[in-house]
Design a protein around this motif. Structure first.
Motif, PDB file in Angstrom:
ATOM      1  N   ILE A 125     -15.765 -30.688  -4.573  1.00  0.00           N
ATOM      2  CA  ILE A 125     -14.498 -30.685  -5.305  1.00  0.00           C
ATOM      3  C   ILE A 125     -14.456 -29.520  -6.286  1.00  0.00           C
ATOM      4  O   ILE A 125     -13.451 -28.809  -6.396  1.00  0.00           O
ATOM      5  N   ALA A 126     -15.564 -29.295  -7.001  1.00  0.00           N
ATOM      6  CA  ALA A 126     -15.600 -28.186  -7.961  1.00  0.00           C
ATOM      7  C   ALA A 126     -15.414 -26.855  -7.250  1.00  0.00           C
ATOM      8  O   ALA A 126     -14.678 -25.980  -7.730  1.00  0.00           O
ATOM      9  N   GLY A 127     -16.075 -26.669  -6.105  1.00  0.00           N
ATOM     10  CA  GLY A 127     -15.946 -25.425  -5.358  1.00  0.00           C
ATOM     11  C   GLY A 127     -14.537 -25.218  -4.834  1.00  0.00           C
ATOM     12  O   GLY A 127     -14.007 -24.091  -4.855  1.00  0.00           O
ATOM     13  N   LEU A 128     -13.918 -26.294  -4.360  1.00  0.00           N
ATOM     14  CA  LEU A 128     -12.549 -26.187  -3.852  1.00  0.00           C
ATOM     15  C   LEU A 128     -11.561 -25.918  -4.987  1.00  0.00           C
ATOM     16  O   LEU A 128     -10.588 -25.175  -4.805  1.00  0.00           O
ATOM     17  N   ASN A 129     -11.819 -26.475  -6.153  1.00  0.00           N
ATOM     18  CA  ASN A 129     -10.972 -26.171  -7.309  1.00  0.00           C
ATOM     19  C   ASN A 129     -11.080 -24.697  -7.689  1.00  0.00           C
ATOM     20  O   ASN A 129     -10.081 -24.058  -8.052  1.00  0.00           O
ATOM     21  N   ARG A 130     -12.306 -24.146  -7.603  1.00  0.00           N
ATOM     22  CA  ARG A 130     -12.473 -22.721  -7.910  1.00  0.00           C
ATOM     23  C   ARG A 130     -11.750 -21.854  -6.886  1.00  0.00           C
ATOM     24  O   ARG A 130     -11.132 -20.836  -7.238  1.00  0.00           O
ATOM     25  N   ALA A 131     -11.825 -22.252  -5.611  1.00  0.00           N
ATOM     26  CA  ALA A 131     -11.123 -21.492  -4.581  1.00  0.00           C
ATOM     27  C   ALA A 131      -9.617 -21.525  -4.802  1.00  0.00           C
ATOM     28  O   ALA A 131      -8.934 -20.503  -4.653  1.00  0.00           O
ATOM     29  N   ARG A 132      -9.108 -22.690  -5.177  1.00  0.00           N
ATOM     30  CA  ARG A 132      -7.667 -22.799  -5.433  1.00  0.00           C
ATOM     31  C   ARG A 132      -7.260 -21.921  -6.610  1.00  0.00           C
ATOM     32  O   ARG A 132      -6.213 -21.274  -6.589  1.00  0.00           O
ATOM     33  N   ALA A 133      -8.117 -21.872  -7.641  1.00  0.00           N
ATOM     34  CA  ALA A 133      -7.825 -21.033  -8.802  1.00  0.00           C
ATOM     35  C   ALA A 133      -7.846 -19.550  -8.447  1.00  0.00           C
ATOM     36  O   ALA A 133      -7.151 -18.746  -9.070  1.00  0.00           O
ATOM     37  N   ALA A 134      -8.639 -19.177  -7.447  1.00  0.00           N
ATOM     38  CA  ALA A 134      -8.743 -17.770  -7.049  1.00  0.00           C
ATOM     39  C   ALA A 134      -7.575 -17.322  -6.180  1.00  0.00           C
ATOM     40  O   ALA A 134      -7.399 -16.116  -5.955  1.00  0.00           O
ATOM     41  N   LEU A 135      -6.795 -18.276  -5.691  1.00  0.00           N
ATOM     42  CA  LEU A 135      -5.656 -17.958  -4.828  1.00  0.00           C
ATOM     43  C   LEU A 135      -4.386 -17.742  -5.643  1.00  0.00           C
ATOM     44  O   LEU A 135      -4.170 -18.376  -6.672  1.00  0.00           O
ATOM     45  N   LYS A 136      -3.539 -16.881  -5.130  1.00  0.00           N
ATOM     46  CA  LYS A 136      -2.196 -16.750  -5.677  1.00  0.00           C
ATOM     47  C   LYS A 136      -1.368 -17.976  -5.274  1.00  0.00           C
ATOM     48  O   LYS A 136      -1.732 -18.690  -4.323  1.00  0.00           O
ATOM     49  N   PRO A 137      -0.268 -18.252  -5.958  1.00  0.00           N
ATOM     50  CA  PRO A 137       0.615 -19.343  -5.517  1.00  0.00           C
ATOM     51  C   PRO A 137       1.032 -19.145  -4.060  1.00  0.00           C
ATOM     52  O   PRO A 137       1.402 -18.042  -3.657  1.00  0.00           O
ATOM     53  N   GLY A 138       0.927 -20.208  -3.286  1.00  0.00           N
ATOM     54  CA  GLY A 138       1.235 -20.110  -1.868  1.00  0.00           C
ATOM     55  C   GLY A 138       0.131 -19.505  -1.031  1.00  0.00           C
ATOM     56  O   GLY A 138       0.292 -19.331   0.183  1.00  0.00           O
ATOM     57  N   GLY A 139      -0.999 -19.194  -1.663  1.00  0.00           N
ATOM     58  CA  GLY A 139      -2.131 -18.631  -0.937  1.00  0.00           C
ATOM     59  C   GLY A 139      -2.815 -19.672  -0.064  1.00  0.00           C
ATOM     60  O   GLY A 139      -2.595 -20.879  -0.198  1.00  0.00           O
ATOM     61  N   VAL A 140      -3.678 -19.188   0.813  1.00  0.00           N
ATOM     62  CA  VAL A 140      -4.283 -20.043   1.834  1.00  0.00           C
ATOM     63  C   VAL A 140      -5.801 -19.986   1.766  1.00  0.00           C
ATOM     64  O   VAL A 140      -6.388 -18.893   1.693  1.00  0.00           O
ATOM     65  N   LEU A 141      -6.424 -21.162   1.776  1.00  0.00           N
ATOM     66  CA  LEU A 141      -7.865 -21.278   1.991  1.00  0.00           C
ATOM     67  C   LEU A 141      -8.060 -21.776   3.415  1.00  0.00           C
ATOM     68  O   LEU A 141      -7.582 -22.861   3.776  1.00  0.00           O
ATOM     69  N   ALA A 142      -8.735 -20.982   4.247  1.00  0.00           N
ATOM     70  CA  ALA A 142      -8.980 -21.355   5.636  1.00  0.00           C
ATOM     71  C   ALA A 142     -10.482 -21.505   5.849  1.00  0.00           C
ATOM     72  O   ALA A 142     -11.256 -20.622   5.475  1.00  0.00           O
ATOM     73  N   VAL A 143     -10.870 -22.619   6.443  1.00  0.00           N
ATOM     74  CA  VAL A 143     -12.292 -22.937   6.599  1.00  0.00           C
ATOM     75  C   VAL A 143     -12.595 -23.242   8.059  1.00  0.00           C
ATOM     76  O   VAL A 143     -11.940 -24.096   8.673  1.00  0.00           O
ATOM     77  N   TRP A 144     -13.596 -22.543   8.600  1.00  0.00           N
ATOM     78  CA  TRP A 144     -14.043 -22.749   9.986  1.00  0.00           C
ATOM     79  C   TRP A 144     -15.164 -23.776  10.016  1.00  0.00           C
ATOM     80  O   TRP A 144     -16.015 -23.813   9.129  1.00  0.00           O
ATOM     81  N   SER A 145     -15.165 -24.613  11.048  1.00  0.00           N
ATOM     82  CA  SER A 145     -16.239 -25.585  11.211  1.00  0.00           C
ATOM     83  C   SER A 145     -16.505 -25.816  12.694  1.00  0.00           C
ATOM     84  O   SER A 145     -15.594 -25.761  13.520  1.00  0.00           O
ATOM     85  N   GLN A 146     -17.760 -26.106  13.010  1.00  0.00           N
ATOM     86  CA  GLN A 146     -18.092 -26.400  14.401  1.00  0.00           C
ATOM     87  C   GLN A 146     -17.566 -27.757  14.837  1.00  0.00           C
ATOM     88  O   GLN A 146     -17.507 -28.056  16.031  1.00  0.00           O
ATOM     89  N   GLY A 147     -17.149 -28.608  13.885  1.00  0.00           N
ATOM     90  CA  GLY A 147     -16.642 -29.922  14.245  1.00  0.00           C
ATOM     91  C   GLY A 147     -15.865 -30.549  13.104  1.00  0.00           C
ATOM     92  O   GLY A 147     -15.803 -30.015  11.999  1.00  0.00           O
ATOM     93  N   PRO A 148     -15.241 -31.705  13.347  1.00  0.00           N
ATOM     94  CA  PRO A 148     -14.420 -32.359  12.326  1.00  0.00           C
ATOM     95  C   PRO A 148     -15.253 -32.917  11.181  1.00  0.00           C
ATOM     96  O   PRO A 148     -16.459 -33.143  11.316  1.00  0.00           O
ATOM     97  N   ASP A 149     -14.599 -33.132  10.057  1.00  0.00           N
ATOM     98  CA  ASP A 149     -15.258 -33.682   8.871  1.00  0.00           C
ATOM     99  C   ASP A 149     -14.168 -34.323   8.016  1.00  0.00           C
ATOM    100  O   ASP A 149     -13.491 -33.652   7.246  1.00  0.00           O
ATOM    101  N   SER A 150     -13.983 -35.637   8.181  1.00  0.00           N
ATOM    102  CA  SER A 150     -12.894 -36.325   7.488  1.00  0.00           C
ATOM    103  C   SER A 150     -13.092 -36.298   5.974  1.00  0.00           C
ATOM    104  O   SER A 150     -12.122 -36.241   5.214  1.00  0.00           O
ATOM    105  N   GLY A 151     -14.352 -36.339   5.527  1.00  0.00           N
ATOM    106  CA  GLY A 151     -14.620 -36.297   4.094  1.00  0.00           C
ATOM    107  C   GLY A 151     -14.183 -34.989   3.478  1.00  0.00           C
ATOM    108  O   GLY A 151     -13.625 -34.957   2.369  1.00  0.00           O
ATOM    109  N   PHE A 152     -14.412 -33.892   4.180  1.00  0.00           N
ATOM    110  CA  PHE A 152     -14.010 -32.591   3.652  1.00  0.00           C
ATOM    111  C   PHE A 152     -12.492 -32.481   3.604  1.00  0.00           C
ATOM    112  O   PHE A 152     -11.935 -31.962   2.634  1.00  0.00           O
TER     113      PHE A 152
END
Length: 224
Positions: free
Chosen positions: A162-189
């Motif tokens: 959660i802390a890392g995702l909050n930092r990523a959101r703060a680093a984005l401009k309004p309307g910016g996008v965080l895109a994350v690649w994964s080898q498989g699904p992860d409902s918790g994430f």
């Protein structure tokens, strides 16, 4: 069948794992133990990571992108193809040897993209760069480890907290996008992305276009 040749090896930052670069004919592979992290024949989902992200920010002038993980350059090349000449892309790669391989034995795979004037390569932890920048990026693309349950570098776990995702959101401009690649699904994430205030879309893509394993890309939009 042409046998694999090992070209080089490098320790991960913590020194607890070894990456190995292998070649068979024109094909390259980066291995971690018995796990293949990347293969030069399988680029579909890494390219989709860039394409889906850039589509969300299309039309922005002087867009700035941060890519976490150089890999074999598939995400970088796809982003360059999507973005305009006024864009800027910072690539953060934690393992210096991966950058050396890109400029050395795998130069044919990278096809000169590291020399594009829009590209800056930083041999650094992408998490550290995210911490340093506020409202800077139109998109942050993460392809480190094998997703939120990484196996290469334990410190990457902080990116998906959660802390890392909050930092990523703060680093984005309004309307910016965080895109994350994964080898498989992860409902918790996926839940954590929403808890951090993102609007979330989960996309399933094939490892190589229409074939191969199904990988997951989360497109999380900063709608503040």
């Amino acid at each position: 069948m042409i046998p694999w040749d090992q070209l080089d090896s490098a320790n991960t930052p913590a020194g607890d794992h070894e990456l190995r670069l292998k070649q068979r004919g024109a094909e390259f592979s980066i291995m971690l133990g018995s796990n293949e992290l990347m293969n030069s024949r399988l680029s579909g989902s890494e390219e989709a990571l860039a394409r889906l992200s850039c589509q969300r920010i299309a039309g922005r002038r002087q867009s700035k992108i941060l890519i976490g993980g150089l890999g074999m350059g598939f995400t970088l090349r796809a982003a360059l193809a999507e973005l305009g000449t006024d864009a800027g892309i910072v690539v953060a790669e934690l393992v210096p040897a991966v950058v050396a391989w890109a400029r050395g034995p795998m130069a044919s795979v990278f096809d000169g993209c590291l020399d594009d004037p829009r590209v800056t390569v930083r041999e650094a932890d992408v998490g550290r760069l995210i911490k340093l920048d506020v409202a800077t990026y139109d998109a942050i693309l993460l392809d480190v480890d094998n997703g939120p349950e990484g196996i290469v570098h334990g410190a990457n776990d902080a990116l998906y907290s959660i802390a890392g995702l909050n930092r990523a959101r703060a680093a984005l401009k309004p309307g910016g996008v965080l895109a994350v690649w994964s080898q498989g699904p992860d409902s918790g994430f996926a839940r954590r992305l929403k808890q951090a205030g993102f609007s979330v879309e989960e996309v399933r893509v094939r490892a190589n276009g229409k074939r191969g394993a199904r990988h997951v890309i989360w497109i999380a939009t900063n709608e503040q």
